[in-house]
Design a protein around this motif. Structure first.
Motif, PDB file in Angstrom:
ATOM      1  N   ALA A 109       4.069   5.112  -1.441  1.00  0.00           N
ATOM      2  CA  ALA A 109       3.953   6.744  -1.804  1.00  0.00           C
ATOM      3  C   ALA A 109       5.066   7.219  -1.294  1.00  0.00           C
ATOM      4  N   ILE A 110       5.740   8.325  -2.267  1.00  0.00           N
ATOM      5  CA  ILE A 110       6.970   9.188  -1.929  1.00  0.00           C
ATOM      6  C   ILE A 110       6.506  10.549  -2.420  1.00  0.00           C
ATOM      7  N   ALA A 111       7.229  11.560  -1.623  1.00  0.00           N
ATOM      8  CA  ALA A 111       6.795  12.976  -1.719  1.00  0.00           C
ATOM      9  C   ALA A 111       5.442  13.384  -1.462  1.00  0.00           C
ATOM     10  N   ASP A 112       5.065  12.823  -0.328  1.00  0.00           N
ATOM     11  CA  ASP A 112       3.640  13.080   0.147  1.00  0.00           C
ATOM     12  C   ASP A 112       3.609  12.964   1.529  1.00  0.00           C
ATOM     13  N   HIS A 113       2.783  13.745   1.960  1.00  0.00           N
ATOM     14  CA  HIS A 113       2.945  14.070   3.633  1.00  0.00           C
ATOM     15  C   HIS A 113       2.013  12.851   4.222  1.00  0.00           C
ATOM     16  N   ARG A 114       1.471  11.889   3.457  1.00  0.00           N
ATOM     17  CA  ARG A 114       0.700  10.740   3.986  1.00  0.00           C
ATOM     18  C   ARG A 114       1.765   9.752   3.699  1.00  0.00           C
ATOM     19  N   ALA A 115       3.064   9.772   3.076  1.00  0.00           N
ATOM     20  CA  ALA A 115       3.886   8.681   3.094  1.00  0.00           C
ATOM     21  C   ALA A 115       4.730   8.379   4.362  1.00  0.00           C
ATOM     22  N   SER A 116       5.354   7.260   4.106  1.00  0.00           N
ATOM     23  CA  SER A 116       6.007   6.785   5.240  1.00  0.00           C
ATOM     24  C   SER A 116       7.570   7.464   5.096  1.00  0.00           C
ATOM     25  N   GLU A 117       7.745   8.227   4.083  1.00  0.00           N
ATOM     26  CA  GLU A 117       8.899   9.112   3.918  1.00  0.00           C
ATOM     27  C   GLU A 117      10.066   7.846   3.809  1.00  0.00           C
ATOM     28  N   PRO A 118      10.082   7.080   2.797  1.00  0.00           N
ATOM     29  CA  PRO A 118      11.138   6.017   2.722  1.00  0.00           C
ATOM     30  C   PRO A 118      12.353   6.554   2.110  1.00  0.00           C
ATOM     31  N   VAL A 166       7.334  -2.070  -8.966  1.00  0.00           N
ATOM     32  CA  VAL A 166       7.234  -1.146  -7.675  1.00  0.00           C
ATOM     33  C   VAL A 166       6.342   0.069  -8.195  1.00  0.00           C
ATOM     34  N   TYR A 167       4.998   0.233  -7.944  1.00  0.00           N
ATOM     35  CA  TYR A 167       4.009   0.970  -8.493  1.00  0.00           C
ATOM     36  C   TYR A 167       4.383   2.031  -7.461  1.00  0.00           C
ATOM     37  N   ILE A 168       4.561   3.573  -7.992  1.00  0.00           N
ATOM     38  CA  ILE A 168       4.969   4.524  -7.076  1.00  0.00           C
ATOM     39  C   ILE A 168       3.798   5.615  -7.391  1.00  0.00           C
ATOM     40  N   HIS A 169       3.302   5.918  -5.991  1.00  0.00           N
ATOM     41  CA  HIS A 169       2.246   7.045  -5.759  1.00  0.00           C
ATOM     42  C   HIS A 169       3.197   8.206  -5.766  1.00  0.00           C
ATOM     43  N   THR A 170       2.988   9.148  -6.508  1.00  0.00           N
ATOM     44  CA  THR A 170       3.926  10.528  -6.367  1.00  0.00           C
ATOM     45  C   THR A 170       3.178  11.517  -5.756  1.00  0.00           C
ATOM     46  N   GLY A 171       3.403  12.094  -4.570  1.00  0.00           N
ATOM     47  CA  GLY A 171       2.614  13.234  -4.312  1.00  0.00           C
ATOM     48  C   GLY A 171       3.005  14.630  -4.776  1.00  0.00           C
ATOM     49  N   ASP A 172       2.938  15.493  -4.202  1.00  0.00           N
ATOM     50  CA  ASP A 172       3.105  16.931  -4.675  1.00  0.00           C
ATOM     51  C   ASP A 172       4.338  17.551  -3.690  1.00  0.00           C
ATOM     52  N   GLY A 173       5.049  16.912  -3.168  1.00  0.00           N
ATOM     53  CA  GLY A 173       6.069  17.406  -2.189  1.00  0.00           C
ATOM     54  C   GLY A 173       7.320  17.726  -3.090  1.00  0.00           C
ATOM     55  N   ASN A 174       8.309  18.646  -2.216  1.00  0.00           N
ATOM     56  CA  ASN A 174       9.199  19.056  -3.031  1.00  0.00           C
ATOM     57  C   ASN A 174      10.176  17.867  -3.503  1.00  0.00           C
ATOM     58  N   SER A 175      10.366  16.938  -2.878  1.00  0.00           N
ATOM     59  CA  SER A 175      11.226  15.876  -3.372  1.00  0.00           C
ATOM     60  C   SER A 175      10.930  15.052  -4.585  1.00  0.00           C
ATOM     61  N   GLN A 176       9.617  15.425  -5.037  1.00  0.00           N
ATOM     62  CA  GLN A 176       9.606  14.738  -6.230  1.00  0.00           C
ATOM     63  C   GLN A 176       9.797  13.374  -6.411  1.00  0.00           C
ATOM     64  N   LEU A 177      10.875  13.099  -7.568  1.00  0.00           N
ATOM     65  CA  LEU A 177      11.280  11.622  -7.777  1.00  0.00           C
ATOM     66  C   LEU A 177      12.525  11.599  -7.422  1.00  0.00           C
ATOM     67  N   SER A 178      13.119  12.283  -6.409  1.00  0.00           N
ATOM     68  CA  SER A 178      14.517  12.356  -5.922  1.00  0.00           C
ATOM     69  C   SER A 178      14.921  10.926  -5.322  1.00  0.00           C
ATOM     70  N   SER A 190       0.890  -1.024   0.051  1.00  0.00           N
ATOM     71  CA  SER A 190      -0.113  -0.056  -0.229  1.00  0.00           C
ATOM     72  C   SER A 190       0.938   1.049  -0.016  1.00  0.00           C
ATOM     73  N   TYR A 191       0.438   2.362   0.419  1.00  0.00           N
ATOM     74  CA  TYR A 191       0.998   3.503   0.540  1.00  0.00           C
ATOM     75  C   TYR A 191       2.575   3.324   1.292  1.00  0.00           C
ATOM     76  N   HIS A 192       2.300   2.640   2.529  1.00  0.00           N
ATOM     77  CA  HIS A 192       3.366   2.725   3.631  1.00  0.00           C
ATOM     78  C   HIS A 192       4.245   1.366   3.583  1.00  0.00           C
ATOM     79  N   LEU A 193       5.528   1.858   3.791  1.00  0.00           N
ATOM     80  CA  LEU A 193       6.589   1.005   4.276  1.00  0.00           C
ATOM     81  C   LEU A 193       6.774   0.766   5.772  1.00  0.00           C
ATOM     82  N   PRO A 194       6.881  -0.269   6.698  1.00  0.00           N
ATOM     83  CA  PRO A 194       7.077  -1.427   5.838  1.00  0.00           C
ATOM     84  C   PRO A 194       5.789  -1.984   5.218  1.00  0.00           C
ATOM     85  N   ALA A 195       6.103  -2.628   4.299  1.00  0.00           N
ATOM     86  CA  ALA A 195       4.904  -3.297   3.282  1.00  0.00           C
ATOM     87  C   ALA A 195       3.888  -4.228   4.288  1.00  0.00           C
ATOM     88  N   ARG A 196       2.833  -4.047   3.914  1.00  0.00           N
ATOM     89  CA  ARG A 196       1.473  -4.881   4.347  1.00  0.00           C
ATOM     90  C   ARG A 196       1.506  -6.001   3.240  1.00  0.00           C
TER      91      ARG A 196
END
Length: 393
Positions: free
Chosen positions: A162-171, A196-208, A133-139
């Protein structure tokens, strides 16, 4: 069952001219001019003959992100979004869906996701899903990403992480690399994509963090499939940079007026921009994010409404590519069918060739209005009407 389509203009996705298509069971048996099968034989096989005069045939759409079992709402328990019904896909030319969990992996579970995928498969379309799902460690179901992909037939990768999103686990890049390696191993051992299907949020880190992975490890960019790249112009430019490294990017077709006002770019417009910037269509795709929640906030960030993503938006943006942005029909088909099928290693999907799955959409040539939809060899939509519906529709 036999189905014979006569005198149709075929895009496979390349233009193949006017021809006939014979379907036997769930596969394409023959493609040739003037295929002659006696009507009595077709009737005896409980089949049908379709006059394709004035119509074009294209591969069924492959939607790489649908919350088929419903998703979590942004406004509490009562705003959880509903499951996808069969006709939400079939009426709009989508014959293959890949289901995912999002922010909510507590009240929405992987066993339920798998059950929904299997149910849709029984009802008439091809359905797969991602573990995690969005978060790591993965379900996971088995306790292992690798084992889930290897042992569960409908699981083809992990997502949407999820990456670059305030709801992500900031992997970190190390955590994401470990997930990618486990998914890749599961894919290699099972003959699946292991994506690995990636949800990209609107955070400044983008795809870094994805760039970190491919720069600091041996994981190739082809292991990642980032979506929502049309959130804003800055992220779109970052997505184009990702394609220069060899990656694929995906645009989301479900949106609302507030998203557009805040800078989101309609998916077809974003694709057209990428093509004009020289990005090959083989590195571009669109998905609906169907049945996801689309929250509406006021100026104080208070939730004032909630819309639901629609699978139907995928075909609508496909039409916009061709009719509004003058993208060649074969290129538009590549973006909504062939590219996602290839990237997800669904080798029988995304093309109309002998021996492939009989997933075919028949449209009016001039306006791309859907007339008939065939999935796994069975006609689900005839003359624009659903003749097969989901169990509870």
């Amino acid at each position: 069952m036999l189905t014979l389509i006569k005198n149709v203009e075929l895009f496979s996705p390349a233009y193949e001219g006017t021809t006939d298509i014979l379907i036997a069971g769930n596969q394409i048996a023959s493609i040739a001019p003037n295929i002659d099968v006696p009507s009595s034989t077709i009737v005896a096989a409980s089949g049908m003959k379709i006059d394709g005069t004035g119509l074009i045939a294209l591969p069924g759409l492959v939607d790489s992100l649908v919350h088929i079992s419903g998703g979590g709402g942004e406004g509490g328990f009562h705003t959880r979004t509903p499951q996808m019904a069969l006709t939400e896909a079939s009426l709009h030319g989508v014959t293959t869906v890949i289901g995912a969990l999002g922010t909510d992996a507590t009240t929405r579970t992987l066993p339920d996701l798998i059950a929904k995928a299997k149910g849709l498969d029984i009802e008439g379309i091809s359905a797969y899903c991602y573990t995690g799902s969005y978060h790591l460690p993965a379900r996971t179901v088995t306790g292992s990403i690798t084992d889930d992909i290897l042992l569960i037939d409908c699981m083809i990768g992990i997502g949407e992480v999820a990456i670059a999103d305030h709801r992500a686990s900031e992997p970190t890049y190390r955590e994401l690399a470990q997930v990618a390696a486990q998914s890749r191993t599961g894919g290699m051992l099972s003959g699946k994509a292991g994506i690995v299907y990636i949800h990209t949020g609107d955070g400044n880190s983008q795809l870094s963090v994805l760039h970190e992975v491919i720069e600091k490890t041996d994981i190739p960019p082809s292991q990642f499939y980032p979506t929502h790249i049309n959130r804003n112009q800055s992220l779109l430019e970052a997505g184009i940079k990702w394609t220069r490294c060899g990656g694929v990017i995906d645009m989301t077709t479900s949106t609302n007026e507030q998203f557009i006002t805040e800078g989101e770019i309609p998916a077809a417009e974003a694709i057209a921009y990428c093509i004009n910037q020289g990005v090959p269509v083989t590195q571009l795709s669109m998905s609906s994010d169907g049945n996801a929640s689309l929250p509406i906030f006021d100026n104080s960030a208070k939730l004032t409404g909630l819309e639901v993503g629609r699978v139907s938006s995928l075909f609508a943006e496909f039409k916009a590519l061709v009719l509004n942005h003058n993208i060649a029909l074969q290129d538009a088909i590549q973006i909504v069918s062939t590219t996602p099928a290839h990237f997800l290693k669904l080798s029988q999907k995304g093309k109309i060739h002998k021996g492939c799955d009989a997933d075919i959409v028949l449209c009016e040539k001039d306006n791309l209005t859907i007339k008939h939809v065939i999935a796994k060899g069975k006609c689900l939509v005839s003359n624009g009407e659903a003749i097969v519906k989901g169990t509870f529709e």
